[in-house]
Design a protein around this motif. Structure first.
Motif, PDB file in Angstrom:
ATOM      1  N   VAL A   1      25.498  39.121 -17.346  1.00 59.37           N
ATOM      2  CA  VAL A   1      24.078  39.364 -16.812  1.00 59.37           C
ATOM      3  C   VAL A   1      22.959  38.443 -17.002  1.00 59.37           C
ATOM      4  CG1 VAL A   1      22.273  41.283 -17.473  1.00 59.37           C
ATOM      5  CG2 VAL A   1      24.401  42.031 -17.305  1.00 59.37           C
ATOM      6  N   ALA A   2      23.197  37.608 -18.095  1.00 56.82           N
ATOM      7  CA  ALA A   2      22.404  36.449 -18.143  1.00 56.82           C
ATOM      8  C   ALA A   2      22.384  35.605 -17.237  1.00 56.82           C
ATOM      9  CB  ALA A   2      22.569  35.990 -19.669  1.00 56.82           C
ATOM     10  N   ALA A   3      23.675  35.216 -16.814  1.00 51.57           N
ATOM     11  CA  ALA A   3      23.892  34.243 -15.648  1.00 51.57           C
ATOM     12  C   ALA A   3      23.150  34.876 -14.479  1.00 51.57           C
ATOM     13  CB  ALA A   3      25.161  34.192 -15.400  1.00 51.57           C
ATOM     14  N   ALA A   4      23.030  36.285 -14.086  1.00 52.32           N
ATOM     15  CA  ALA A   4      22.555  36.794 -12.842  1.00 52.32           C
ATOM     16  C   ALA A   4      20.895  36.511 -13.024  1.00 52.32           C
ATOM     17  CB  ALA A   4      22.990  38.154 -12.756  1.00 52.32           C
TER      18      ALA A   4
ATOM     19  N   MET B   1      18.296  34.532 -10.710  1.00 47.42           N
ATOM     20  CA  MET B   1      17.108  34.943  -9.945  1.00 47.42           C
ATOM     21  C   MET B   1      15.756  34.292 -10.375  1.00 47.42           C
ATOM     22  SD  MET B   1      17.374  39.250 -10.331  1.00 47.42           S
ATOM     23  CE  MET B   1      18.778  39.777 -11.159  1.00 47.42           C
ATOM     24  N   HIS B   2      15.679  33.978 -11.599  1.00 45.29           N
ATOM     25  CA  HIS B   2      14.567  32.910 -12.120  1.00 45.29           C
ATOM     26  C   HIS B   2      14.603  31.834 -11.670  1.00 45.29           C
ATOM     27  CE1 HIS B   2      12.545  35.726 -15.154  1.00 45.29           C
ATOM     28  NE2 HIS B   2      13.523  36.366 -14.770  1.00 45.29           N
ATOM     29  N   ARG B   3      15.725  31.056 -11.342  1.00 41.91           N
ATOM     30  CA  ARG B   3      15.986  29.820 -10.980  1.00 41.91           C
ATOM     31  C   ARG B   3      15.169  29.466  -9.515  1.00 41.91           C
ATOM     32  NH1 ARG B   3      21.039  29.283 -12.162  1.00 41.91           N
ATOM     33  NH2 ARG B   3      21.507  29.662 -10.132  1.00 41.91           N
ATOM     34  N   ASP B   4      15.742  30.860  -8.784  1.00 41.15           N
ATOM     35  CA  ASP B   4      15.570  30.675  -7.243  1.00 41.15           C
ATOM     36  C   ASP B   4      15.067  32.254  -6.807  1.00 41.15           C
ATOM     37  OD1 ASP B   4      15.485  29.827  -4.708  1.00 41.15           O
ATOM     38  OD2 ASP B   4      17.602  29.422  -4.531  1.00 41.15           O
ATOM     39  N   PRO B   5      14.139  32.413  -6.998  1.00 34.58           N
ATOM     40  CA  PRO B   5      13.584  33.603  -6.468  1.00 34.58           C
ATOM     41  C   PRO B   5      13.648  34.032  -4.973  1.00 34.58           C
ATOM     42  CG  PRO B   5      11.585  32.716  -7.118  1.00 34.58           C
ATOM     43  CD  PRO B   5      12.848  31.945  -7.646  1.00 34.58           C
ATOM     44  N   ALA B   6      13.373  32.681  -4.191  1.00 33.38           N
ATOM     45  CA  ALA B   6      13.443  32.841  -2.726  1.00 33.38           C
ATOM     46  C   ALA B   6      14.681  32.894  -2.047  1.00 33.38           C
ATOM     47  CB  ALA B   6      12.745  31.443  -2.364  1.00 33.38           C
ATOM     48  N   ARG B   7      15.698  32.858  -2.838  1.00 32.85           N
ATOM     49  CA  ARG B   7      17.215  33.055  -2.119  1.00 32.85           C
ATOM     50  C   ARG B   7      17.426  34.310  -1.864  1.00 32.85           C
ATOM     51  NH1 ARG B   7      22.899  30.747  -5.008  1.00 32.85           N
ATOM     52  NH2 ARG B   7      24.142  31.838  -3.441  1.00 32.85           N
ATOM     53  N   PRO B   8      17.880  34.600  -0.556  1.00 34.39           N
ATOM     54  CA  PRO B   8      18.308  36.059  -0.470  1.00 34.39           C
ATOM     55  C   PRO B   8      19.307  36.615  -0.947  1.00 34.39           C
ATOM     56  CG  PRO B   8      19.222  34.516   1.511  1.00 34.39           C
ATOM     57  CD  PRO B   8      18.302  33.722   0.236  1.00 34.39           C
ATOM     58  N   TRP B   9      18.950  36.976  -2.137  1.00 37.46           N
ATOM     59  CA  TRP B   9      20.183  37.650  -3.021  1.00 37.46           C
ATOM     60  C   TRP B   9      20.398  38.951  -2.677  1.00 37.46           C
ATOM     61  CZ3 TRP B   9      22.270  34.178  -6.414  1.00 37.46           C
ATOM     62  CH2 TRP B   9      21.335  33.269  -6.781  1.00 37.46           C
ATOM     63  N   THR B  10      21.688  39.339  -2.913  1.00 40.06           N
ATOM     64  CA  THR B  10      22.346  40.552  -2.774  1.00 40.06           C
ATOM     65  C   THR B  10      22.980  40.995  -3.913  1.00 40.06           C
ATOM     66  OG1 THR B  10      24.538  39.703  -1.686  1.00 40.06           O
ATOM     67  CG2 THR B  10      22.590  40.208  -0.114  1.00 40.06           C
ATOM     68  N   VAL B  11      23.225  42.396  -4.236  1.00 44.75           N
ATOM     69  CA  VAL B  11      24.044  42.589  -5.455  1.00 44.75           C
ATOM     70  C   VAL B  11      25.272  41.850  -5.379  1.00 44.75           C
ATOM     71  CG1 VAL B  11      25.308  44.421  -6.421  1.00 44.75           C
ATOM     72  CG2 VAL B  11      23.292  44.738  -5.424  1.00 44.75           C
ATOM     73  N   GLY B  12      26.144  41.435  -4.322  1.00 45.10           N
ATOM     74  CA  GLY B  12      27.258  40.721  -4.157  1.00 45.10           C
ATOM     75  C   GLY B  12      27.162  39.220  -4.402  1.00 45.10           C
ATOM     76  N   SER B  13      26.009  38.644  -3.950  1.00 48.51           N
ATOM     77  CA  SER B  13      25.978  37.376  -4.546  1.00 48.51           C
ATOM     78  C   SER B  13      25.464  37.102  -5.690  1.00 48.51           C
ATOM     79  CB  SER B  13      24.743  36.527  -3.542  1.00 48.51           C
ATOM     80  OG  SER B  13      23.484  37.229  -3.486  1.00 48.51           O
ATOM     81  N   LEU B  14      24.753  37.974  -6.241  1.00 47.03           N
ATOM     82  CA  LEU B  14      24.196  37.798  -8.058  1.00 47.03           C
ATOM     83  C   LEU B  14      25.701  38.168  -8.577  1.00 47.03           C
ATOM     84  CD1 LEU B  14      20.803  39.942  -7.725  1.00 47.03           C
ATOM     85  CD2 LEU B  14      21.343  37.743  -8.600  1.00 47.03           C
ATOM     86  N   ALA B  15      26.526  39.393  -8.193  1.00 48.26           N
ATOM     87  CA  ALA B  15      27.665  39.628  -9.018  1.00 48.26           C
ATOM     88  C   ALA B  15      28.713  38.106  -8.936  1.00 48.26           C
ATOM     89  CB  ALA B  15      28.571  40.798  -8.308  1.00 48.26           C
ATOM     90  N   ALA B  16      28.505  37.578  -7.856  1.00 49.14           N
ATOM     91  CA  ALA B  16      29.265  36.274  -7.783  1.00 49.14           C
ATOM     92  C   ALA B  16      28.785  35.285  -8.903  1.00 49.14           C
ATOM     93  CB  ALA B  16      29.313  35.718  -6.560  1.00 49.14           C
ATOM     94  N   GLU B  17      27.679  35.095  -9.235  1.00 49.60           N
ATOM     95  CA  GLU B  17      26.903  34.245 -10.270  1.00 49.60           C
ATOM     96  C   GLU B  17      27.312  34.881 -11.518  1.00 49.60           C
ATOM     97  OE1 GLU B  17      24.734  31.707 -10.160  1.00 49.60           O
ATOM     98  OE2 GLU B  17      24.655  31.521  -7.860  1.00 49.60           O
ATOM     99  N   ALA B  18      27.509  36.117 -11.666  1.00 47.38           N
ATOM    100  CA  ALA B  18      27.829  36.677 -12.913  1.00 47.38           C
ATOM    101  C   ALA B  18      29.514  36.473 -13.153  1.00 47.38           C
ATOM    102  CB  ALA B  18      27.150  38.275 -12.951  1.00 47.38           C
ATOM    103  N   GLY B  19      30.313  36.238 -12.033  1.00 48.42           N
ATOM    104  CA  GLY B  19      31.748  36.143 -12.175  1.00 48.42           C
ATOM    105  C   GLY B  19      32.342  37.579 -12.325  1.00 48.42           C
ATOM    106  N   LEU B  20      31.591  38.558 -11.666  1.00 42.08           N
ATOM    107  CA  LEU B  20      32.103  39.952 -11.548  1.00 42.08           C
ATOM    108  C   LEU B  20      32.170  40.524 -10.410  1.00 42.08           C
ATOM    109  CD1 LEU B  20      30.263  41.473 -14.751  1.00 42.08           C
ATOM    110  CD2 LEU B  20      32.581  40.886 -14.766  1.00 42.08           C
ATOM    111  N   SER B  21      32.951  41.349 -10.048  1.00 42.84           N
ATOM    112  CA  SER B  21      32.901  42.203  -8.773  1.00 42.84           C
ATOM    113  C   SER B  21      31.572  43.046  -8.753  1.00 42.84           C
ATOM    114  CB  SER B  21      34.029  42.879  -8.361  1.00 42.84           C
ATOM    115  OG  SER B  21      34.174  43.909  -9.583  1.00 42.84           O
ATOM    116  N   ARG B  22      31.013  43.428  -7.496  1.00 44.28           N
ATOM    117  CA  ARG B  22      30.001  44.159  -7.161  1.00 44.28           C
ATOM    118  C   ARG B  22      29.518  45.348  -7.976  1.00 44.28           C
ATOM    119  NH1 ARG B  22      27.268  47.407  -3.765  1.00 44.28           N
ATOM    120  NH2 ARG B  22      25.556  47.053  -2.865  1.00 44.28           N
TER     121      ARG B  22
END
Length: 317
Positions: free
Chosen positions: A207-210, A214-235
């Motif tokens: 969760v901290a990685a996600a 978000m804080h590092r790059d709020p402009a990126r078109p984040w999805t739950v899937g792409s945030l899950a990838a940052e977290a190292g988990l499935s969606r």
């Protein structure tokens, strides 16, 4: 910046205040409630008591640090039974210095101060903080916090060239160290499973990685899937874990953070609305304006004009 640094940057407004104050027994000083502020006390010499309405008095010793993050009133005293002097005016930067004892060596010396917090942009972390954060002095614990206190006390006791720039920076550093120490304290106290809230989230690696992404790059078109990838988990496990810890889905927090960043850009820069929109992930200025108005109650242009005129944010709409 990292998440905790962002939290402080978003909430803090104006200049923090601080003073070294000496007291001789018997003494008791009231500190008035100041909505939209956080006050701290650091005990540098001698014991004292912190007295709050509807709560048991707290004994404080040399090296103790306390933070009142919600602006509630309190009293410092040599004894809980000593009648307090009238409360200091929190908007008068010289008030604390005028109540300082000017005669013989004081029995107690405290480092007092406060921060102004903008209620209109209060981060959810603030709501998790208790009425009182008390960090007792322990040998070898929180060395960075102790070093910051020593530096700040030295600057206030012996002002020199550069003190006016150093003190505000040290006060912000002190606040960060207090919050960091509280978060670490919460993690030690809570069981590994079942803990929720911001302290738990910031110490949960996925969760901290996600959050950091978000804080590092709020402009990126984040999805739950792409945030899950940052977290190292499935969606699905990621969404469940994020919501379970913070009480809101990841994209809900992302939208809140984007609008908070946008409000800061509108207040503090003259960037065109199209640039502000792009900085927080909107390719359409119209879509950004609609989202911003839903969050802030006013269109971006009106919000910027009201902020420039010094109108309180809760009266913009």
């Amino acid at each position: 910046m990292d998440v905790l640094s962002d939290v402080i940057a978003v909430m803090r407004t104006g200049q923090p205040r601080s003073a070294l104050v000496g007291w001789r027994a018997p003494w008791a000083q009231a500190f008035a409630a100041v909505p939209g502020s956080a006050g701290f006390q650091v005990i540098l010499k001698g014991p004292c008591w912190l007295v709050r309405p509807d709560a048991e008095p707290v004994a404080l010793a040399v090296g103790d640090v306390v933070l009142r993050p919600h602006g509630r009133g309190h009293t410092l005293a040599d004894s809980p039974s000593t009648p307090p002097a009238p409360a200091c005016d929190p908007d008068d930067p010289g008030a604390l210095r005028r109540v300082a004892f000017q005669g013989d060596a004081p029995d107690t010396v405290t480092l007092c101060g406060g921060y102004r917090l903008d209620a209109g942009r209060a981060h959810p972390l603030l709501h998790d903080l208790p009425e009182l954060i008390h960090l007792p002095a322990h040998l070898g614990r929180h060395p960075e916090l102790r070093a910051t206190v020593d530096l700040l006390a030295g600057e206030l006791e012996r002002p020199r060239l550069g003190t006016d720039a150093i003190v505000p920076a040290l006060l912000d550093t002190l606040l960060l160290h207090i919050l960091r120490a509280w978060i670490e304290q919460q993690v030690r106290r809570q069981p590994a499973r079942g803990a929720t809230g911001w302290a738990a989230a910031l110490n949960d690696a996925p969760v901290a990685a996600a959050l950091q992404a978000m804080h590092r790059d709020p402009a990126r078109p984040w999805t739950v899937g792409s945030l899950a990838a940052e977290a190292g988990l499935s969606r699905t496990p990621f969404a469940r874990r994020f919501t379970g810890l913070l009480g809101q889905p990841p994209l809900t927090y992302l939208t809140w953070w984007r609008m908070t960043v946008a409000a800061r850009l509108l207040r503090e820069s003259d960037a065109p609305l199209s640039a502000v929109a792009a900085d927080v992930g909107y390719t359409s200025e119209f879509a950004f304006a609609a989202a911003f108005k839903r969050r802030q109650g006013a269109a971006p242009g009106r919000f910027r004009r009201a902020s420039a005129a010094g109108q309180p944010e809760d009266h913009v709409g």
